[in-house]
Design an enzyme around this catalytic site. Sequence first.
Site, PDB file in Angstrom:
ATOM      1  N   CYS A  76      57.612 -13.185  80.765  1.00  0.00           N
ATOM      2  CA  CYS A  76      56.855 -12.473  81.557  1.00  0.00           C
ATOM      3  C   CYS A  76      57.743 -13.209  82.768  1.00  0.00           C
ATOM      4  O   CYS A  76      58.062 -14.242  82.891  1.00  0.00           O
ATOM      5  CB  CYS A  76      55.823 -12.940  81.969  1.00  0.00           C
ATOM      6  SG  CYS A  76      55.052 -12.187  83.592  1.00  0.00           S
ATOM      7  N   CYS A 130      50.850  -8.884  80.786  1.00  0.00           N
ATOM      8  CA  CYS A 130      50.474  -9.381  80.416  1.00  0.00           C
ATOM      9  C   CYS A 130      49.129 -10.247  80.289  1.00  0.00           C
ATOM     10  O   CYS A 130      48.773 -10.476  81.553  1.00  0.00           O
ATOM     11  CB  CYS A 130      52.098 -10.964  81.479  1.00  0.00           C
ATOM     12  SG  CYS A 130      51.699 -12.524  81.109  1.00  0.00           S
ATOM     13  N   CYS A 179      57.562  -0.174  75.442  1.00  0.00           N
ATOM     14  CA  CYS A 179      58.427   0.291  76.727  1.00  0.00           C
ATOM     15  C   CYS A 179      58.432  -0.441  78.319  1.00  0.00           C
ATOM     16  O   CYS A 179      57.218  -0.313  79.318  1.00  0.00           O
ATOM     17  CB  CYS A 179      59.053   2.061  77.291  1.00  0.00           C
ATOM     18  SG  CYS A 179      59.860   2.704  78.278  1.00  0.00           S
TER      19      CYS A 179
END
Length: 159
Positions: A75, A123, A147
Amino acid sequence: MKKIIGLLLIALFMGCSSNAQSSRKDKKKYKVSKTEAEWKKQLSEKQFYVLRQAGTERAFTSPLNKEYRRGTYVCAACNTPLYKSEHKFDSGTGWPSFDRAVKGSVELDVDYKIGYARTELKCSTCGGHLGHSFDDGPEETTGKRHCINGVALKFILKE
């Protein structure tokens, strides 16, 4: 008759002013939580737009779309490992695509932003918007296509 109409109007207004619409679940608390100002200071303008405002980067603009070296995608906001390179595939969509996430790192939510329900990927550590999940991934693995906006990720090369 006027009394009945008056009572109906009062009932209608009371029904419209109920708090049913505003009684949404409390916002989820994430392990990494910052103010909007703190996120703006940490992230680039594009990262903030995607990760904190659930935006979408333009297709075919991320250098990570064609990144196929061995490594881990984390992330961009909190460095949580999200995806492994062995689960990445070329979907032809213009965004980095994966058939699965690192276990426990990505949470699913529902997004109605474009008028119908889509599975949003976030996340699980900071709640940052990553992208969406679709059921048109490789049939020989999971059948899923995560995606992902490349700007929401950082690539850590495996040495």
